[in-house]
Motif scaffolding. Sequence first.
Motif, PDB file in Angstrom:
ATOM      1  N   HIS A   1       0.839  -1.248   0.096  1.00  0.00           N
ATOM      2  CA  HIS A   1      -0.195   0.126   0.010  1.00  0.00           C
ATOM      3  C   HIS A   1       0.819   1.119  -0.152  1.00  0.00           C
ATOM      4  O   HIS A   1       2.161   1.243   0.127  1.00  0.00           O
ATOM      5  N   LYS A   2       0.381   2.247  -0.291  1.00  0.00           N
ATOM      6  CA  LYS A   2       0.930   3.744  -0.361  1.00  0.00           C
ATOM      7  C   LYS A   2      -0.046   4.721   0.089  1.00  0.00           C
ATOM      8  O   LYS A   2      -1.119   4.662  -0.388  1.00  0.00           O
ATOM      9  N   GLU A   3       0.291   5.215   1.011  1.00  0.00           N
ATOM     10  CA  GLU A   3      -0.634   6.572   1.309  1.00  0.00           C
ATOM     11  C   GLU A   3       0.086   7.781   1.119  1.00  0.00           C
ATOM     12  O   GLU A   3       1.147   8.228   0.446  1.00  0.00           O
ATOM     13  N   ASN A   4      -0.948   9.000   1.295  1.00  0.00           N
ATOM     14  CA  ASN A   4      -0.315  10.345   1.090  1.00  0.00           C
ATOM     15  C   ASN A   4       0.286  10.462  -0.206  1.00  0.00           C
ATOM     16  O   ASN A   4       1.345  11.288  -0.397  1.00  0.00           O
ATOM     17  N   LEU A   5      -0.581  10.475  -1.116  1.00  0.00           N
ATOM     18  CA  LEU A   5       0.029  10.674  -2.726  1.00  0.00           C
ATOM     19  C   LEU A   5      -0.600  11.845  -3.226  1.00  0.00           C
ATOM     20  O   LEU A   5      -1.890  12.055  -2.531  1.00  0.00           O
ATOM     21  N   LEU A   6      -0.161  12.456  -4.238  1.00  0.00           N
ATOM     22  CA  LEU A   6      -0.705  13.682  -5.009  1.00  0.00           C
ATOM     23  C   LEU A   6      -0.817  13.331  -6.192  1.00  0.00           C
ATOM     24  O   LEU A   6       0.241  12.807  -6.878  1.00  0.00           O
ATOM     25  N   SER A   7      -1.959  13.815  -6.754  1.00  0.00           N
ATOM     26  CA  SER A   7      -1.826  13.827  -8.131  1.00  0.00           C
ATOM     27  C   SER A   7      -1.838  15.038  -8.988  1.00  0.00           C
ATOM     28  O   SER A   7      -2.444  16.361  -8.609  1.00  0.00           O
TER      29      SER A   7
ATOM     30  N   ASP B   1      -7.825   0.470   6.324  1.00  0.00           N
ATOM     31  CA  ASP B   1      -9.176  -0.375   6.589  1.00  0.00           C
ATOM     32  C   ASP B   1      -8.965  -1.080   5.339  1.00  0.00           C
ATOM     33  O   ASP B   1      -9.569  -2.603   5.439  1.00  0.00           O
ATOM     34  N   CYS B   2      -8.826  -0.775   4.150  1.00  0.00           N
ATOM     35  CA  CYS B   2      -8.982  -1.622   2.787  1.00  0.00           C
ATOM     36  C   CYS B   2      -7.912  -2.610   2.986  1.00  0.00           C
ATOM     37  O   CYS B   2      -8.070  -3.958   2.730  1.00  0.00           O
ATOM     38  N   VAL B   3      -6.580  -2.539   3.640  1.00  0.00           N
ATOM     39  CA  VAL B   3      -5.571  -3.416   3.695  1.00  0.00           C
ATOM     40  C   VAL B   3      -6.009  -4.427   4.568  1.00  0.00           C
ATOM     41  O   VAL B   3      -6.124  -5.966   4.321  1.00  0.00           O
TER      42      VAL B   3
END
Lengths: 391, 391
Positions: free
Chosen positions: B261-267, B377-379
């Motif tokens: 998983h990866k959190e705190n991403l920006l697009s 939660d998803c993980v």
Amino acid sequence: MAIIVKKFGGTSLGSIELIRNIARRIALEAGKGDSLVLVVSAMAKTTDELINLAYQISEHPSRRELDMLLTAGERISMSLLSLALQEEGYSSISFTGSQSGIITDERHGNARILNVNAFRIKEELDKGKIVIVAGFQGVSQSKEITTLGRGGSDTSAVALACYLQAKKCEIYTDVDGVYTADPKIVSNAKLLPAIDYSQMLALSYNGSKVIHPRAVEFAYKYSIPVEIKSSFTFAPGTMLIQEKSFKEENMEERHITAIAHKENLLSYIIPETEETIDLLKIWNWEIFKYLAIENQLELIIEEKYDKEIQYLLSQKEIPILKTENGIGYVTLVGLGINLDPSFLADTLKLCQPFHIKRIQHSDKTIEIMLPSSEVKDCVQILHSAFIGCEK
Amino acid sequence: MAIIVKKFGGTSLGSIELIRNIARRIALEAGKGDSLVLVVSAMAKTTDELINLAYQISEHPSRRELDMLLTAGERISMSLLSLALQEEGYSSISFTGSQSGIITDERHGNARILNVNAFRIKEELDKGKIVIVAGFQGVSQSKEITTLGRGGSDTSAVALACYLQAKKCEIYTDVDGVYTADPKIVSNAKLLPAIDYSQMLALSYNGSKVIHPRAVEFAYKYSIPVEIKSSFTFAPGTMLIQEKSFKEENMEERHITAIAHKENLLSYIIPETEETIDLLKIWNWEIFKYLAIENQLELIIEEKYDKEIQYLLSQKEIPILKTENGIGYVTLVGLGINLDPSFLADTLKLCQPFHIKRIQHSDKTIEIMLPSSEVKDCVQILHSAFIGCEK
């Protein structure tokens, strides 16, 4: 004594003359001391003809009876090849999938191999016979005849090689091996002497036709040494290996290994509901790509499945929100290419002449969705830029 | 005499006490006959502190001087570790990246290894010394000091193991190895005793932090045996291997190996123009995902790069059409999972409670884009359903 499993596809067995040629070639090798197991597909077009016959009788034939019908195809090719070998003076015996001990689940038309119990093959090899096996077929635990779906014969061959601990599994086909791109499209595409399982998996998933992804997955999982080669020339082909295992001039250099493509695809957009989820549970066709977005699910499949899928969707009362045909994909495959954005930059630049719909990626692929009609030109331009003719 | 390369990350070297502990552990092993090369990162937080100092002086420090500054970090940790080993009574010597012969290209801050010429390390090993090497750094052909960018020390260690033909490269970290999911999120996540390079590549690309994808790519390319293990317990960790090489009960069974998983991403969405292509050519940050669609390019990156990238975009006068933060990804990894649509069906069902933005896939991944706040939660839900606690 080492065992070699050789798999011959339908085009390699397309006529009596071709079958005789193969028997003669096999005879040349049979004296060399290795035990030979020959896995065969049905003769070219036989399967299509049998399917056609079934559909003349029933618009939606039962999968169980269809399996019974289709398995006649390999029965014909295997017995003919056995006869041809006997004509050459060799002792041979043919076995169906069931006789070979290919045990599958119950999923008619798309069965998965649970186990292989090929003791009869071993017994006959020990007697010095050449054993010919019907690919593509198996038997379920409740003794029903099943077929393995697309790529089934490749998968049979690799599974048997695994059970028999063969020193090699050779997949004979109508091209010389794995090329940097389809040589029918790129005239100076180069034959790859070797490629690692993982890049081969990406290539075959994305359209390379020489071997089915399921067989590559199997070979990878159980470390089966596989060679893909021509049944016409018998020249050295492409070895699937664990890794490249040689050092580059520039150690961390990355490059495009090969380009896969796929034409004539069809996209359905359907709502993402409980019904859709249930549908996927009984889905029997290859899904080339999917994309779930905004409570909708886009499924991209080969156009030839259209009729059957339309029928299933209407039976399950799932509305098609949008459909589009004439879709193609061009996929660049190379280890680590998405750790260096210059590959994306070059791809964007080179793709400017085309009507790109979407470019996605994985760790080792750049996947370009564009009109099917532009696929060939795109493959040519990308091959020329990324791989060129010196390789 | 066999050579073992051991790499210690910053958290393993975070204090004098930790450095002493490692020296004591190494001393226990040093008598066993293998030659030891220890690759070290800077002590935890040192690099961040040095960067912070630079930015206090200049808002946009030159990459060349920044490399000069940052390489002081490993110089400190390597000399301290060497001193600690000498205190234990061992003969040791420390080398910078340049002294170790890590030759790179000229790209400051994100250099790639061209070659390794570690004859000085060999000479010292032959004298019976323990050699300590500064990870993350190298020297260009024009004798400039370079750094290898993120994951640099892992890459240094694997590259040295390759040059030295080490029997093993051990990556010491603050967890016990590779788990089926992050054990900080999933309390019953299981340690994987082994995983193949290709699945590890997919995991590390998609957020698993124990080893950088670039080092996995290198290890895969040159077949380096790598073990990821804890620097606190020294217990057996996870071996990166070529393939699973054991037979399942059900030969063709597919399953989810692990979840990244990866959190705190920006697009950012930017127009796809010549300027964008030029920008990608000089791009220096990791792009987690990209998607080109309708003449726009979406780049998904870690939020921490925001400031630098905004600066670059404004300098190049590239407009940001849309930006969104708080993005997360959960990625299922398993061999062949997209040949069986039931994995997609289960994923769609299990993800119903979440605000899914997009689900994409590759041959061995299902990649779920969702709000960063829903990642944990998803993980947990996917791990419980696909992997459970018995594994």
